[in-house]
Design an enzyme around this catalytic site. Structure first.
Site, PDB file in Angstrom:
ATOM      1  N   THR A  33       0.812  -1.223   0.000  1.00 26.68           N
ATOM      2  CA  THR A  33       0.000   0.000   0.000  1.00 26.68           C
ATOM      3  C   THR A  33       0.845   1.273   0.000  1.00 26.68           C
ATOM      4  O   THR A  33       0.336   2.347  -0.318  1.00 26.68           O
ATOM      5  CB  THR A  33      -0.919   0.041   1.238  1.00 26.68           C
ATOM      6  OG1 THR A  33      -0.114   0.075   2.433  1.00 26.68           O
ATOM      7  CG2 THR A  33      -1.832  -1.179   1.273  1.00 26.68           C
ATOM      8  N   CYS A  37       2.215   2.621   9.469  1.00 29.16           N
ATOM      9  CA  CYS A  37       1.224   2.659  10.542  1.00 29.16           C
ATOM     10  C   CYS A  37       1.868   2.456  11.904  1.00 29.16           C
ATOM     11  O   CYS A  37       2.999   1.990  12.029  1.00 29.16           O
ATOM     12  CB  CYS A  37       0.183   1.539  10.366  1.00 29.16           C
ATOM     13  SG  CYS A  37      -0.654   1.478   8.783  1.00 29.16           S
ATOM     14  N   CYS A  41      -2.543  -0.146  14.823  1.00 28.10           N
ATOM     15  CA  CYS A  41      -3.519   0.278  13.808  1.00 28.10           C
ATOM     16  C   CYS A  41      -4.666  -0.721  13.714  1.00 28.10           C
ATOM     17  O   CYS A  41      -4.447  -1.941  13.655  1.00 28.10           O
ATOM     18  CB  CYS A  41      -2.833   0.406  12.451  1.00 28.10           C
ATOM     19  SG  CYS A  41      -3.933   1.043  11.151  1.00 28.10           S
ATOM     20  N   ARG A  66       3.937   6.663   3.203  1.00 22.66           N
ATOM     21  CA  ARG A  66       3.071   7.763   3.618  1.00 22.66           C
ATOM     22  C   ARG A  66       2.339   7.381   4.902  1.00 22.66           C
ATOM     23  O   ARG A  66       2.015   6.208   5.114  1.00 22.66           O
ATOM     24  CB  ARG A  66       2.043   8.080   2.526  1.00 22.66           C
ATOM     25  CG  ARG A  66       2.656   8.419   1.182  1.00 22.66           C
ATOM     26  CD  ARG A  66       1.599   8.859   0.183  1.00 22.66           C
ATOM     27  NE  ARG A  66       0.565   7.857  -0.019  1.00 22.66           N
ATOM     28  CZ  ARG A  66       0.675   6.816  -0.836  1.00 22.66           C
ATOM     29  NH1 ARG A  66       1.789   6.614  -1.516  1.00 22.66           N
ATOM     30  NH2 ARG A  66      -0.322   5.959  -0.986  1.00 22.66           N
ATOM     31  N   CYS A  68      -0.474   6.574   7.571  1.00 21.20           N
ATOM     32  CA  CYS A  68      -1.826   6.010   7.504  1.00 21.20           C
ATOM     33  C   CYS A  68      -2.845   7.051   7.975  1.00 21.20           C
ATOM     34  O   CYS A  68      -2.666   7.694   9.008  1.00 21.20           O
ATOM     35  CB  CYS A  68      -1.891   4.766   8.390  1.00 21.20           C
ATOM     36  SG  CYS A  68      -3.543   4.054   8.556  1.00 21.20           S
ATOM     37  N   CYS A  71      -4.807   5.292  11.473  1.00 22.63           N
ATOM     38  CA  CYS A  71      -4.189   5.291  12.811  1.00 22.63           C
ATOM     39  C   CYS A  71      -3.355   6.537  13.078  1.00 22.63           C
ATOM     40  O   CYS A  71      -2.916   6.763  14.200  1.00 22.63           O
ATOM     41  CB  CYS A  71      -3.350   4.033  13.011  1.00 22.63           C
ATOM     42  SG  CYS A  71      -1.826   3.970  12.009  1.00 22.63           S
ATOM     43  N   CYS A 318      31.380   0.015   0.549  1.00 13.47           N
ATOM     44  CA  CYS A 318      32.288   1.144   0.757  1.00 13.47           C
ATOM     45  C   CYS A 318      31.964   1.889   2.053  1.00 13.47           C
ATOM     46  O   CYS A 318      32.790   2.662   2.549  1.00 13.47           O
ATOM     47  CB  CYS A 318      32.251   2.087  -0.444  1.00 13.47           C
ATOM     48  SG  CYS A 318      30.614   2.650  -0.923  1.00 13.47           S
TER      49      CYS A 318
END
Length: 349
Positions: A33, A37, A41, A66, A68, A71, A318
């Protein structure tokens, strides 16, 4: 990621149980999705394979997730203020809008305050957050073999030329020059410490870099030139291997990468890169020690340059090279990432 937290399986059990003891201390990103969250949630629980766990909101956001809307993880630890909330809502309502500083000023906001608040929560400014979301969406459209105009519109750019310019800045290659059935395929991979771009064919991985690395465009131009422009957007079986290997690495399963690689470079650079791969996970070397390892103790500066020319981040480690005094010296992906990678690898020592 889990520097002070339990292993991912324990956190997944906590997610299923909606365990409140991790409130504000752990967050879950759901790959299917693109949302992150709180572990409490109330939404339907994702499959284990789709879950990535983060210690902070900034880490989840840096990986491209992004918050939620159900929640509201930004509220979980009192981190969200009205200014940040209103800007995130504006971004969600119109993710394709091309935000500028003038827009923030028009809203009566102080630019330094906005920048400072978003840097603290997300590790990047609001304008950087908005731009990365648009580019990621456009990248996904192109990977589905749709037209540049579709990518431009879905990514929210005002014109094809604006999208090409932004895309070229990221990849160093104009979208119209990317071949649909090219031998080399570029793909976008989300990780715990930020999105990465990888380029693979059916036999090897040629590049793995953080999407915000300044040298990425130059590296891609060189790779495209060497491949005579035979490069496109998409995935190969090796791409899937790279993504699976990164998941194992960040989840704590293994600190080793058994992948077919095509690093390019000169004979000297390849010797340095081979020596880098010989450094066990959980250990570090200084540039001088690395120079001695390849039998050229006076070539410290040349070793440092070869280190910086590596285009297979994490795979050729590295980040395991530090200053002679133990300090974390320059790293193309950012010192903060170098610090996190070394911290992750302590569990493998």
């Amino acid at each position: 990621m889990m520097f002070d937290l339990p292993n991912p399986d324990t956190l997944y059990d906590a997610l299923l149980a909606r365990d409140p003891s991790y409130e504000g201390r752990a967050f879950v990103g759901v790959r299917s999705t693109g949302i992150f969250c709180r572990l409490t949630c109330p939404a339907r629980k994702p499959l284990r394979k789709n879950c990535t766990f983060f210690e902070t909101i900034a880490a989840a956001s840096e990986a491209g997730y992004r918050p939620c809307k159900r929640c509201k993880p930004l509220d979980a630890n009192g981190a969200l203020d009205p200014m940040v909330s209103s800007l995130l809502k504006a971004l969600d309502d119109n993710p394709g809008y091309r935000w500028r500083e003038a827009d923030l000023v028009a809203l009566g906001l102080e630019l330094s305050t906005v920048r400072r608040s978003f840097k603290r929560l997300f590790g990047k400014s609001f304008l950087e957050l908005a731009r990365q979301r648009r580019l990621a969406e456009g990248f996904t459209v192109l990977a589905d073999n749709r037209k540049v105009i579709d990518a431009q519109l879905e990514a929210g750019f005002e014109s094809p030329s604006a999208f090409r310019a932004a895309f070229a800045k990221l990849l160093g290659i104009a979208p119209g020059h990317l071949r649909a059935k090219a031998r080399l395929q570029a793909a976008w991979i989300e990780t715990e410490i930020g999105p990465m771009v990888t380029i693979c064919d059916n036999n090897a991985v040629y590049l793995l870099e953080f999407a915000d690395r300044k040298a990425l465009a130059t590296e891609l131009k060189t790779l495209s030139r060497d491949a005579k422009g035979d490069i496109g957007i998409g995935r190969t079986d090796v791409t899937d291997q790279v993504e699976a290997a990164l998941q194992d690495y960040f989840s704590g399963a293994t600190g080793c990468f058994d992948l077919p690689i095509a690093p390019g470079g000169t004979d000297f650079q390849r010797r340095v890169w081979s020596a880098l791969q010989d450094i066990p996970a959980g250990q570090t070397r200084s540039y001088a020690e690395l120079a001695r390892d390849i039998g050229q103790p006076t070539a410290t500066r040349a070793v440092a340059r070869a280190n910086g020319a590596n285009r297979l981040a994490i795979i050729i480690p590295c980040h395991r090279v530090i200053g002679a005094d133990g300090s974390l010296t320059g790293y193309g992906g950012g010192i903060w990432r170098k610090e996190k990678l070394i911290a992750i690898e302590r569990q493998y020592k």
